[in-house]
Design an enzyme around this catalytic site. Structure first.
Site, PDB file in Angstrom:
ATOM      1  N   GLU A 169      -5.977  -3.325  -1.152  1.00  0.00           N
ATOM      2  CA  GLU A 169      -6.463  -4.463  -0.363  1.00  0.00           C
ATOM      3  C   GLU A 169      -7.606  -5.200  -1.045  1.00  0.00           C
ATOM      4  O   GLU A 169      -8.031  -6.256  -0.592  1.00  0.00           O
ATOM      5  CB  GLU A 169      -6.945  -3.977   1.023  1.00  0.00           C
ATOM      6  CG  GLU A 169      -5.829  -3.580   1.973  1.00  0.00           C
ATOM      7  CD  GLU A 169      -5.396  -2.122   1.845  1.00  0.00           C
ATOM      8  OE1 GLU A 169      -5.670  -1.510   0.792  1.00  0.00           O
ATOM      9  OE2 GLU A 169      -4.788  -1.592   2.788  1.00  0.00           O
ATOM     10  N   LYS A 207     -14.457  17.816  10.905  1.00  0.00           N
ATOM     11  CA  LYS A 207     -15.571  17.863  11.837  1.00  0.00           C
ATOM     12  C   LYS A 207     -15.643  19.258  12.428  1.00  0.00           C
ATOM     13  O   LYS A 207     -14.793  19.659  13.200  1.00  0.00           O
ATOM     14  CB  LYS A 207     -15.393  16.799  12.926  1.00  0.00           C
ATOM     15  CG  LYS A 207     -16.716  16.269  13.381  1.00  0.00           C
ATOM     16  CD  LYS A 207     -16.590  14.879  13.937  1.00  0.00           C
ATOM     17  CE  LYS A 207     -17.980  14.274  14.092  1.00  0.00           C
ATOM     18  NZ  LYS A 207     -17.989  13.065  14.846  1.00  0.00           N
ATOM     19  N   THR A 250       0.863  -1.187   0.000  1.00  0.00           N
ATOM     20  CA  THR A 250       0.000   0.000   0.000  1.00  0.00           C
ATOM     21  C   THR A 250       0.897   1.235   0.000  1.00  0.00           C
ATOM     22  O   THR A 250       2.061   1.164   0.407  1.00  0.00           O
ATOM     23  CB  THR A 250      -0.879   0.047   1.262  1.00  0.00           C
ATOM     24  OG1 THR A 250       0.000   0.061   2.397  1.00  0.00           O
ATOM     25  CG2 THR A 250      -1.796  -1.144   1.366  1.00  0.00           C
TER      26      THR A 250
HETATM   27  P1  AMP Z   1      -4.856   2.555  -2.999  1.00  0.00           P
HETATM   28  O1  AMP Z   1      -4.822   1.378  -2.127  1.00  0.00           O
HETATM   29  O2  AMP Z   1      -3.562   3.297  -3.068  1.00  0.00           O
HETATM   30  O3  AMP Z   1      -5.404   2.233  -4.354  1.00  0.00           O
HETATM   31  O4  AMP Z   1      -5.861   3.612  -2.345  1.00  0.00           O
HETATM   32  C1  AMP Z   1      -7.182   3.274  -2.062  1.00  0.00           C
HETATM   33  C2  AMP Z   1      -7.925   4.496  -1.600  1.00  0.00           C
HETATM   34  O5  AMP Z   1      -8.029   5.457  -2.667  1.00  0.00           O
HETATM   35  C3  AMP Z   1      -9.357   4.221  -1.218  1.00  0.00           C
HETATM   36  O6  AMP Z   1      -9.455   3.707   0.094  1.00  0.00           O
HETATM   37  C4  AMP Z   1      -9.976   5.607  -1.356  1.00  0.00           C
HETATM   38  O7  AMP Z   1      -9.702   6.413  -0.228  1.00  0.00           O
HETATM   39  C5  AMP Z   1      -9.241   6.182  -2.539  1.00  0.00           C
HETATM   40  N1  AMP Z   1     -10.050   5.996  -3.762  1.00  0.00           N
HETATM   41  C6  AMP Z   1      -9.912   5.066  -4.714  1.00  0.00           C
HETATM   42  N2  AMP Z   1     -10.824   5.248  -5.690  1.00  0.00           N
HETATM   43  C7  AMP Z   1     -11.571   6.312  -5.332  1.00  0.00           C
HETATM   44  C8  AMP Z   1     -12.681   7.008  -5.916  1.00  0.00           C
HETATM   45  N3  AMP Z   1     -13.189   6.665  -7.083  1.00  0.00           N
HETATM   46  N4  AMP Z   1     -13.200   8.048  -5.232  1.00  0.00           N
HETATM   47  C9  AMP Z   1     -12.686   8.433  -4.041  1.00  0.00           C
HETATM   48  N5  AMP Z   1     -11.636   7.839  -3.455  1.00  0.00           N
HETATM   49  C10 AMP Z   1     -11.082   6.796  -4.085  1.00  0.00           C
END
Ligand code: AMP
Length: 541
Positions: free
Chosen positions: A330, A437, A185
């Site tokens: 994940e 918040k 990640t």
């Molecule tokens: P990663 O594991 O680096 O792909 O990051 C995943 C995170 O990216 C998710 O938990 C979201 O917070 C954010 N994310 C992925 N796709 C979207 C989307 N279409 N809209 C908003 N946030 C997103």
């Protein structure tokens, strides 16, 4: 009583075997690191993958060995995906955009035995090699003429390595639950964590991704994954495309608007996938050059919230649908894709757009729920936001090298805050650590960012909740102006009137030249917070 059907394991090598037998003459086209465009077929890719498998075994790779790649999207990377996982070793894709210390930390955590790299990263390799004692061979993914002049022990030339190997190889019938690939990640907080995919999860993810209401891929498509193979396996496209027999186009390091446009047009690309920044770049190129995309039908945007203005521009100016998708490392990564149901086809433009900007609904294989602070499921009313939990066939159970489980009652807490409507369409309203918040009310930073981005003079915007004496937290908006555009704090604030409740309007706006991003292209709020540590709210009038 057991069913009396064949028990064939769901393994990654079966995808490439199928592609060779039924789509053998379908092309894979790559923008190479060396310069020219390379083209060959699934049949040739399979042969070279088997040569690479024979070579890796001779170098001592074994079942469960971690073999790292540090490479762009290209044909050699594709061959290695299948060669490594096919022999039962683990394809560990490493993100070259990370800092060198992070790269060596990840290589050491994974205990990679072999590392294969594109020559664009030769300097990085030379600098990390002394810190990576587990790596026994460093394979430069190029030919003899382009070997880098670096001092690294056991430096091997990929083309030389596979040249003398046999094209014959029988892929072992692996346990479908064995590990096939590993991806860390992005680690915006703390150290990165490894997600270890299995052959079974990868195959089921590829099958479901291809479905009509997910990526809708077929043997008539030309697929260009802009999303890197070092970031969640390019959203699984190197598996899904050969599974359906789609032509694959790999852009290498050419991810700017102009380079992508050239490839889209020259290769007749019908489908592509990438993060919002990529599509902003393409949009800018189209506008500046006055060009049009003549073959692209669908684009998937994910990895971060798609600014509605971006979706609207592609639809209105170029007639192209951008489909919003949500996922995570994940989740392999596919969680949801936005496709309408038949009952939505009659909606008027405004109602339809409200649906289209949501992150979409899950394909079969993924289940979602939204819960309150006590874990109670919240109503699917398209309004009530809470913590988003997920479970499914390609969702993490445990991080690599960690004993404790991240799951809560069998569900994975995503860290995203979202609502879901009665049809299951998901709308991400925040990251739980990013929500603002204010006076006990939640303010969506994504909503504030989207409104800012819809202003004609704004190129990028990030909203942060900063502590405030009276309201606990208030939103600060950080804005990058478009080149040659001037816009004031007051004009930006006026742009919010009538769009959000008064308490949601940012407390202040500041202008910067650049917003920091993480290695996966997301706004790095951690870095931004550090940069703004001296910021103080304006004195009350
Ligand atoms: P990663 O594991 O680096 O792909 O990051 C995943 C995170 O990216 C998710 O938990 C979201 O917070 C954010 N994310 C992925 N796709 C979207 C989307 N279409 N809209 C908003 N946030 C997103």
């Amino acid at each position: 009583m057991q069913g009396k059907m064949m028990n064939q394991p769901l393994i990654v090598s079966s995808i490439l075997e199928h592609a060779e037998r039924y789509h053998g003459d379908t092309e894979i086209v790559s923008q190479t690191v060396e310069g020219p465009i390379h083209r060959y077929t699934y049949a040739e890719a399979h042969k070279r993958s088997k040569q690479a498998a024979n070579a890796l075994l001779k170098l001592g790779a074994d079942t469960g060995s971690r073999i790292a790649t540090l490479a762009w999207n290209n044909f050699r990377h594709f061959e290695l995906y299948y060669a490594i996982s096919g022999i039962g070793a683990i394809t560990h894709t490493v993100n070259p955009r990370l800092f060198p210390e992070q790269v060596s930390w990840i290589v050491n955590d994974a205990e990679d035995q072999i590392l294969c790299f594109d020559t664009s990263f030769s300097t990085l390799i030379e600098s990390i090699a002394p810190q990576c004692p587990s790596v026994k061979y460093w394979i430069a993914m190029t030919n003899r003429d382009h070997m880098p002049d670096i001092r690294v022990p056991n430096l091997v030339c990929y083309e030389d390595l596979i040249a003398s190997e046999s094209e014959e190889f029988t892929w072992p019938r692996l346990d479908e639950n064995s590990a096939s690939s590993l991806c860390y990640t992005s680690g915006t907080t703390g150290n990165p964590k490894g997600v270890l995919y299995s052959h079974r999860s990868t195959l089921l993810h590829a099958l479901s991704s291809a479905l009509p209401d997910a990526m809708n891929l077929s043997g008539r498509d030309v697929v260009l994954p802009v999303v890197p193979m070092f970031h969640v396996n390019a959203w699984g496209l190197p598996y899904t495309a050969p599974l359906v027999g789609a032509k694959l186009v790999f852009p290498g390091d050419g991810m700017d608007g102009e380079s992508l446009y050239q490839l889209f047009e020259s290769e007749g690309v019908t489908f592509s996938a990438g993060v919002p920044t990529v599509w902003l770049g393409v949009l800018q190129h189209l506008r500046n050059s006055g060009s049009k995309l003549s073959t692209v039908e669908r684009m998937i945007v994910g990895g971060a919230a798609c600014p509605p203005a971006l979706m609207q521009s592609f639809r209105d100016e170029y007639g192209i649908t951008i489909q919003h998708a949500w996922g995570m490392t994940e989740l392999s990564p596919l969680g949801t894709v936005n496709t309408p149901k038949s009952k939505h086809l009659g909606l008027d433009d405004e109602e339809r757009f409200k649906l289209d900007i949501k992150q979409g609904r899950p394909p079969f294989g993924i289940d979602l729920k939204i819960v309150d602070d006590n874990g109670n499921e919240l109503p699917r009313d398209g309004q009530t936001s809470g913590d988003l939990l997920v479970r499914g066939y390609w969702v993490i159970d445990q991080y690599y090298n960690k004993d404790d489980s991240p799951l809560v009652d069998g569900w994975f807490p995503t860290g995203d805050v979202a609502n879901q409507d009665k049809d299951g369409y998901l709308q991400i309203t925040d990251r739980s650590k990013d929500v603002i918040k204010s006076g006990g009310e939640w303010i969506s930073s994504i909503e504030l960012e989207n409104i800012a981005m819809s202003h004609a003079a704004v190129s990028e915007a990030a909203a942060l909740g900063l502590s405030h004496d009276k309201w606990d937290e208030r939103p600060l908006l950080v804005v990058v102006r478009k080149a040659g555009q001037d816009v004031s704090r007051e004009e930006i604030l006026a742009h919010y009137q009538g769009k959000v409740a008064k308490f949601c309007i940012p407390e202040d706006v500041i202008f910067v030249d650049e917003i920091p991003h993480t290695a996966t292209g997301k706004v790095s709020k951690v870095t931004l917070r550090k940069q703004l540590s001296d910021y103080r709210w304006p004195a009350p009038k």
